[in-house]
Design a protein around this motif. Structure first.
Motif, PDB file in Angstrom:
ATOM      1  N   PHE A  12       1.167  -1.427   0.409  1.00 59.37           N
ATOM      2  CA  PHE A  12      -0.081   0.456   0.102  1.00 59.37           C
ATOM      3  C   PHE A  12       1.160   1.129  -0.199  1.00 59.37           C
ATOM      4  O   PHE A  12       0.758   2.250   0.790  1.00 59.37           O
ATOM      5  CB  PHE A  12      -1.101   0.000   0.757  1.00 59.37           C
ATOM      6  CG  PHE A  12      -2.224   0.586   1.035  1.00 59.37           C
ATOM      7  CD1 PHE A  12      -3.339   0.607   0.230  1.00 59.37           C
ATOM      8  CD2 PHE A  12      -2.622   1.924   1.499  1.00 59.37           C
ATOM      9  CE1 PHE A  12      -4.236   0.900   0.118  1.00 59.37           C
ATOM     10  CE2 PHE A  12      -3.193   2.972   1.318  1.00 59.37           C
ATOM     11  CZ  PHE A  12      -4.524   2.435   0.656  1.00 59.37           C
ATOM     12  N   ASP A  40       4.575  -3.079   7.770  1.00 58.64           N
ATOM     13  CA  ASP A  40       4.393  -2.948   8.532  1.00 58.64           C
ATOM     14  C   ASP A  40       2.978  -2.660   9.068  1.00 58.64           C
ATOM     15  O   ASP A  40       2.527  -1.359   8.995  1.00 58.64           O
ATOM     16  CB  ASP A  40       5.170  -1.055   8.887  1.00 58.64           C
ATOM     17  CG  ASP A  40       5.091  -0.093  10.068  1.00 58.64           C
ATOM     18  OD1 ASP A  40       4.495  -0.745  11.389  1.00 58.64           O
ATOM     19  OD2 ASP A  40       6.143   0.762  10.536  1.00 58.64           O
ATOM     20  N   LYS A  43       1.935   1.521  10.493  1.00 54.49           N
ATOM     21  CA  LYS A  43       1.976   2.873  10.072  1.00 54.49           C
ATOM     22  C   LYS A  43       0.339   3.554   9.797  1.00 54.49           C
ATOM     23  O   LYS A  43      -0.385   2.110   8.898  1.00 54.49           O
ATOM     24  CB  LYS A  43       1.882   2.516   8.310  1.00 54.49           C
ATOM     25  CG  LYS A  43       3.782   3.190   8.566  1.00 54.49           C
ATOM     26  CD  LYS A  43       4.125   2.716   6.658  1.00 54.49           C
ATOM     27  CE  LYS A  43       5.668   2.648   6.486  1.00 54.49           C
ATOM     28  NZ  LYS A  43       5.949   2.509   5.418  1.00 54.49           N
ATOM     29  N   ARG A  45      -2.572   4.415   7.781  1.00 54.18           N
ATOM     30  CA  ARG A  45      -2.853   4.427   6.115  1.00 54.18           C
ATOM     31  C   ARG A  45      -3.811   5.953   5.864  1.00 54.18           C
ATOM     32  O   ARG A  45      -3.957   6.505   4.750  1.00 54.18           O
ATOM     33  CB  ARG A  45      -3.526   3.566   5.605  1.00 54.18           C
ATOM     34  CG  ARG A  45      -2.578   2.414   6.462  1.00 54.18           C
ATOM     35  CD  ARG A  45      -1.658   1.940   5.657  1.00 54.18           C
ATOM     36  NE  ARG A  45      -0.453   1.825   6.205  1.00 54.18           N
ATOM     37  CZ  ARG A  45       0.876   0.769   5.790  1.00 54.18           C
ATOM     38  NH1 ARG A  45       1.427   1.237   4.144  1.00 54.18           N
ATOM     39  NH2 ARG A  45       2.032  -0.011   5.889  1.00 54.18           N
ATOM     40  N   GLY A 294       4.578   6.518 -10.998  1.00 51.10           N
ATOM     41  CA  GLY A 294       3.471   7.610 -10.450  1.00 51.10           C
ATOM     42  C   GLY A 294       2.195   6.935 -10.036  1.00 51.10           C
ATOM     43  O   GLY A 294       2.004   6.206 -10.895  1.00 51.10           O
TER      44      GLY A 294
HETATM   45  N1  LIG Z   1       6.236   4.005  -7.857  1.00 48.47           N
HETATM   46  C1  LIG Z   1       5.851   3.548  -9.424  1.00 48.47           C
HETATM   47  O1  LIG Z   1       5.070   4.631  -9.865  1.00 48.47           O
HETATM   48  C2  LIG Z   1       5.843   2.175  -9.584  1.00 48.47           C
HETATM   49  C3  LIG Z   1       5.478   2.839 -11.681  1.00 48.47           C
HETATM   50  C4  LIG Z   1       5.577   1.147 -12.080  1.00 48.47           C
HETATM   51  C5  LIG Z   1       6.159  -0.321 -11.401  1.00 48.47           C
HETATM   52  N2  LIG Z   1       6.157   0.182 -10.338  1.00 48.47           N
HETATM   53  C6  LIG Z   1       6.658  -1.294  -9.280  1.00 48.47           C
HETATM   54  O2  LIG Z   1       5.089  -1.687  -8.314  1.00 48.47           O
HETATM   55  C7  LIG Z   1       6.041  -1.994  -7.053  1.00 48.47           C
HETATM   56  C8  LIG Z   1       5.619  -0.552  -6.009  1.00 48.47           C
HETATM   57  O3  LIG Z   1       6.212   0.389  -5.631  1.00 48.47           O
HETATM   58  P1  LIG Z   1       5.580   1.285  -4.678  1.00 48.47           P
HETATM   59  O4  LIG Z   1       6.321   2.980  -5.593  1.00 48.47           O
HETATM   60  O5  LIG Z   1       4.349   1.523  -5.110  1.00 48.47           O
HETATM   61  O6  LIG Z   1       6.929   1.153  -4.292  1.00 48.47           O
HETATM   62  P2  LIG Z   1       6.196   1.973  -2.070  1.00 48.47           P
HETATM   63  O7  LIG Z   1       5.949   2.783  -2.178  1.00 48.47           O
HETATM   64  O8  LIG Z   1       8.134   1.831  -1.563  1.00 48.47           O
HETATM   65  O9  LIG Z   1       5.332   1.175  -1.509  1.00 48.47           O
HETATM   66  C9  LIG Z   1       5.729  -0.897  -1.059  1.00 48.47           C
HETATM   67  C10 LIG Z   1       4.634  -0.986  -0.564  1.00 48.47           C
HETATM   68  O10 LIG Z   1       4.811  -2.596   0.073  1.00 48.47           O
HETATM   69  C11 LIG Z   1       4.772  -3.024   1.580  1.00 48.47           C
HETATM   70  N3  LIG Z   1       5.633  -3.616   1.309  1.00 48.47           N
HETATM   71  C12 LIG Z   1       7.244  -4.689   0.882  1.00 48.47           C
HETATM   72  N4  LIG Z   1       7.692  -5.214   1.624  1.00 48.47           N
HETATM   73  C13 LIG Z   1       6.397  -6.103   1.657  1.00 48.47           C
HETATM   74  C14 LIG Z   1       6.027  -7.397   1.635  1.00 48.47           C
HETATM   75  N5  LIG Z   1       6.945  -8.421   2.305  1.00 48.47           N
HETATM   76  N6  LIG Z   1       4.853  -7.659   1.886  1.00 48.47           N
HETATM   77  C15 LIG Z   1       3.785  -7.408   2.218  1.00 48.47           C
HETATM   78  N7  LIG Z   1       4.274  -5.711   2.024  1.00 48.47           N
HETATM   79  C16 LIG Z   1       5.285  -5.439   1.694  1.00 48.47           C
HETATM   80  C17 LIG Z   1       5.241  -1.567   1.862  1.00 48.47           C
HETATM   81  O11 LIG Z   1       4.134  -1.824   3.164  1.00 48.47           O
HETATM   82  P3  LIG Z   1       4.445  -1.249   4.462  1.00 48.47           P
HETATM   83  O12 LIG Z   1       2.928   0.415   4.018  1.00 48.47           O
HETATM   84  O13 LIG Z   1       4.283  -1.376   5.361  1.00 48.47           O
HETATM   85  O14 LIG Z   1       6.370  -0.047   4.665  1.00 48.47           O
HETATM   86  C18 LIG Z   1       4.435  -0.915   0.826  1.00 48.47           C
HETATM   87  O15 LIG Z   1       3.306  -0.552   1.275  1.00 48.47           O
HETATM   88  C19 LIG Z   1       7.420  -1.770  -7.551  1.00 48.47           C
HETATM   89  O16 LIG Z   1       7.646  -2.718  -7.669  1.00 48.47           O
HETATM   90  C20 LIG Z   1       7.400  -0.677  -7.971  1.00 48.47           C
HETATM   91  O17 LIG Z   1       8.770  -1.442  -8.715  1.00 48.47           O
HETATM   92  C21 LIG Z   1       6.224   1.236  -9.232  1.00 48.47           C
END
Ligand SMILES: NC(=O)c1ccc[n+]([C@@H]2O[C@H](COP(=O)([O-])OP(=O)(O)OC[C@H]3O[C@@H](n4cnc5c(N)ncnc54)[C@H](OP(=O)(O)O)[C@@H]3O)[C@@H](O)[C@H]2O)c1
Length: 395
Positions: A12, A40, A43, A45, A294
């Motif tokens: 999330f 976590d 946190k 939300r 994004g």
């Molecule tokens: N951001 C972008 O624009 C974008 C675009 C395309 C693809 N992606 C891909 O999408 C994915 C997510 O990106 P994001 O930017 O949303 O990442 P982010 O903002 O860093 O969020 C990561 C989330 O994953 C959760 N998490 C991490 N390890 C976990 C586990 N073992 N079990 C359950 N939850 C877990 C975290 O929990 P907590 O909140 O509790 O820390 C957090 O909610 C990545 O693979 C990224 O490469 C991102």
């Protein structure tokens, strides 16, 4: 078949929250997020949803009939996708790093279990490049896919070339605006583009090339001398992922900065946007442009995959099953701009032909021809040096 979907969501963060918002805004309530697993649980939300930190709560819930994996931990994501497929639960993922390392075995598992497994959001966010490569360009005419696959580095390059910002200030601005990772290496050293290129290559040409076999170079050592060189040649530096099929069936791929001339589509792709040029025989060039990252744009792409899964859509990997399989090659020559400082570094790259040379007490450069095989062979020696290189295409 159209059916009601109860999603078990992992993650999330930016994208998970983006998906939540996008789902909340669409008509119809037959797609619901039933449970959200995060790392976590303490946190805040700010939403009224059913959170857990235990994956079992999702995998043992009999009402959950689709898994959406949007976490930032590639190894944990691999475990989630594997388990989903083993349990025959359709799964959507956005994790390009995990996919770049594990796609072949996950594709096989998806086939064995006859379970939909989609990941359009992993490459270029909201731009449906994978689905297009699968459906529209699934024939022999396709020649190359080339583009700006990383928005953060493009944002920095735009600030440098349009607003004369220096690299450090542009990077800080990108980080302050939330466009860049706190570890800039992923975006600026080309890793993110590399992972996306590996995924796109499977769908474009039906071959998997492991990330470690591919030449990757980023923009983090670029300096004023390089920017001046580009301006003198009336070009802009863009970080480009490029895969191309040769006449003999070889396919080469690389990620590197490129000096792009004004008449190219990607010359005008600015800020955090992505742009992909798909080139083929007879139709020549087509251009896809949009937001590559994004929370909301990527969340919208994830929703599109969820909807597709709902209708049992699957990637068919048609190019992998062609009777004339293509093969990976580095046997291709490129014109390169190479800037260095020391005598020792002047011989780091073996040019087959030197076309231009400049030497001063502060920096020197060469423009010359080099094979991709040579670049792959020396790629580890390039790291950490006060040097920069960029492709300098003839056209
Ligand atoms: N951001 C972008 O624009 C974008 C675009 C395309 C693809 N992606 C891909 O999408 C994915 C997510 O990106 P994001 O930017 O949303 O990442 P982010 O903002 O860093 O969020 C990561 C989330 O994953 C959760 N998490 C991490 N390890 C976990 C586990 N073992 N079990 C359950 N939850 C877990 C975290 O929990 P907590 O909140 O509790 O820390 C957090 O909610 C990545 O693979 C990224 O490469 C991102």
């Amino acid at each position: 078949m159209k059916k009601e979907i109860n999603i078990g969501l992992f993650g999330f963060g930016s994208v998970g929250r983006g998906l939540y918002d996008v789902l909340g805004a669409v008509e119809g309530k037959d797609v619901k997020i039933k449970r959200i697993c995060v790392r976590d649980l303490t946190k805040e939300r700010g939403v009224d949803a059913n959170f857990t930190d235990n994956a079992e709560d999702i995998f043992t819930d009999p009402e959950i009939n689709m898994i959406v994996e949007l976490i930032d931990d590639a190894e944990a994501a691999y475990g989630i996708v594997r388990r989903s497929l083993e349990q025959k639960l359709p799964v959507v993922s956005g994790n390009k790093k995990m996919l770049a390392y594990h796609l072949p075995e996950l594709i096989e598992l998806g086939k064995q279990t006859a379970t939909p497994f989609l990941y359009d959001a992993s490459a270029c966010g909201s731009i449906p490049v994978i689905r297009n490569l699968e459906e529209y360009y699934d024939n022999d005419l396709l020649v190359s896919v080339k583009g700006i696959l990383n928005g953060s580095s493009n944002f920095v390059l735009s600030k440098i070339f349009n607003e004369n910002m220096d690299y450090a200030s542009a990077l800080k601005l990108a980080q302050d605006l939330g466009f860049a990772e706190s570890d800039p290496s992923l975006d600026f050293d080309g890793w993110d583009s590399l992972f996306k290129l590996v995924i796109l290559t499977i769908h474009a040409f039906g071959i998997y090339v492991a990330p470690e076999k591919i030449f990757r170079y980023g923009i983090s050592t670029m300096n004023d001398a390089d920017i001046r060189f580009a301006a003198e040649k009336q070009r802009r530096i863009k970080l480009v992922g490029h895969v191309e099929k040769l006449a003999d069936g070889g396919v080469y791929l690389w990620v590197a900065p490129q000096l792009i001339s004004r008449d190219k589509y990607i010359y005008s792709v600015e800020d955090e946007f992505n742009g992909v040029v798909i080139k083929g025989r007879y139709y020549y060039k087509q251009f896809m442009f949009g937001r590559g990252a994004g929370g909301h744009p990527t969340g919208a792409a994830v929703l599109s995959d969820i909807t597709a899964c709902r209708y049992d859509y699957r990637y068919e990997y048609k190019r992998m099953n062609t009777s004339l399989p293509l093969h990976h090659t580095n046997d291709v020559t490129h014109r390169i701009y190479y800037r260095y400082r020391t005598e020792e570094d002047s011989t780091l790259i073996h040019f087959s032909k030197v076309r231009e040379r400049y030497t001063s007490s502060e920096w020197s450069y060469m423009v010359g021809d080099v094979t991709l095989a040579e670049l792959v062979a020396i790629k580890d020696k390039l790291a950490g040096k006060d040097i920069f290189l960029a492709a300098y295409p003839f056209d």
